[in-house]
Design an enzyme around this catalytic site. Sequence first.
Site, PDB file in Angstrom:
ATOM      1  CB  ALA A   1     -53.056  10.370   0.607  1.00 49.46           C
TER       2      ALA A   1
ATOM      3  N   GLY B   1     -49.680  12.780   1.340  1.00 49.39           N
ATOM      4  CA  GLY B   1     -49.779  14.077   2.815  1.00 49.39           C
ATOM      5  C   GLY B   1     -49.420  14.271   3.852  1.00 49.39           C
TER       6      GLY B   1
ATOM      7  CD  GLU C   1     -50.156  17.766  -0.183  1.00 47.44           C
ATOM      8  OE1 GLU C   1     -50.939  16.981   0.840  1.00 47.44           O
ATOM      9  OE2 GLU C   1     -50.545  18.149  -0.922  1.00 47.44           O
TER      10      GLU C   1
ATOM     11  CD  GLU D   1     -48.679  14.297  -3.480  1.00 49.36           C
ATOM     12  OE1 GLU D   1     -47.592  13.929  -3.782  1.00 49.36           O
ATOM     13  OE2 GLU D   1     -48.910  14.420  -2.204  1.00 49.36           O
TER      14      GLU D   1
END
Length: 259
Positions: A67, A110, A113, A133
């Site tokens: 992200a 992300g 993911e 993260e």
Amino acid sequence: MQPEFIIIHQQVAPFVAHIQLNRPKELNALNLQLMGELRDALKLLDADDTVRVIVLSGNEKAFAAGADIKQMAGKSAMDMYNTDQFSTWDAIKKIKKPIIAAVSGFALGGGCELMMLCDMIVASETARFGQPEIKLGVMPGAGGTQRLTRAVGKALAMEMVLTGRFITAAEALQAGLINRVVPEELFLQEAIKLAATTAAMSPIALKMAKEAVLKTFDTSLEEGLHFERKNFYLLFASEDQKEGMQAFIDKRAPEFKGK
Ligand code: CO8
């Protein structure tokens, strides 16, 4: 309107489309605009009869480094709640056609993911996977704790999520996270090849088979078997089933039409 952060390549092989994440300077960090563009493109391709399989890639250096930290850093919990960025992810999860990730370089946070939302994964030898993260004072939020654990098991998932350690392509292959590893210069080509092999099958059978495999993750064995059986029966309503079986009997290649 033309998307800014993705590039869509149509018919890179028969019935195969390719979406490339394209924020190279930021290692394809997934900001909200990019994710919105990706969702819109996937929905369009999902509804397009000339497409049966979709390849999703970044570039050699990064699939996606996670992200966009700069976009997220100053947000409050209420900002995050109100932005509801995961509705985009939920929409991507609903794409019926198979998606093949072509991964080189970083697939982190992300990015990892997003890769795990895809159905098959071809990686280059230089690929690195991680859920870092924890180093930012947070934790995975787009399925990392769930899909990674189901893919690689508790021991390795815990280590990756709790220490942020990156794993190599060889380790990811051994752990069952990805389908195959190829030299860097071939990662996209091999993913397209796998997509082309898949796209030669009946598009209806592909969607129903994908749906049934994914059902494993949120149901009991008994319910999953029941679901599988219903889809199996339903495929006998398709012309592709008649064509596929007749072609076998005639000793010729089937010509699937998606009907
Ligand atoms: N967000 C924003 N910018 C990034 C990100 C990122 N995730 N990753 C890299 N960049 C930027 C860098 O800031 C840098 O920009 P600039 O040149 O302007 O300084 C540029 O990309 C190149 O990066 P580096 O100079 O750091 O390149 P290196 O080769 O030295 O390092 C690394 C590469 C190791 C990948 C390093 O960039 C890094 O650690 N990146 C962050 C990885 C990370 O922590 N990812 C997890 C983010 S949090 C997350 O994903 C939560 C997901 C849950 C919700 C999902 C919603 C989408």
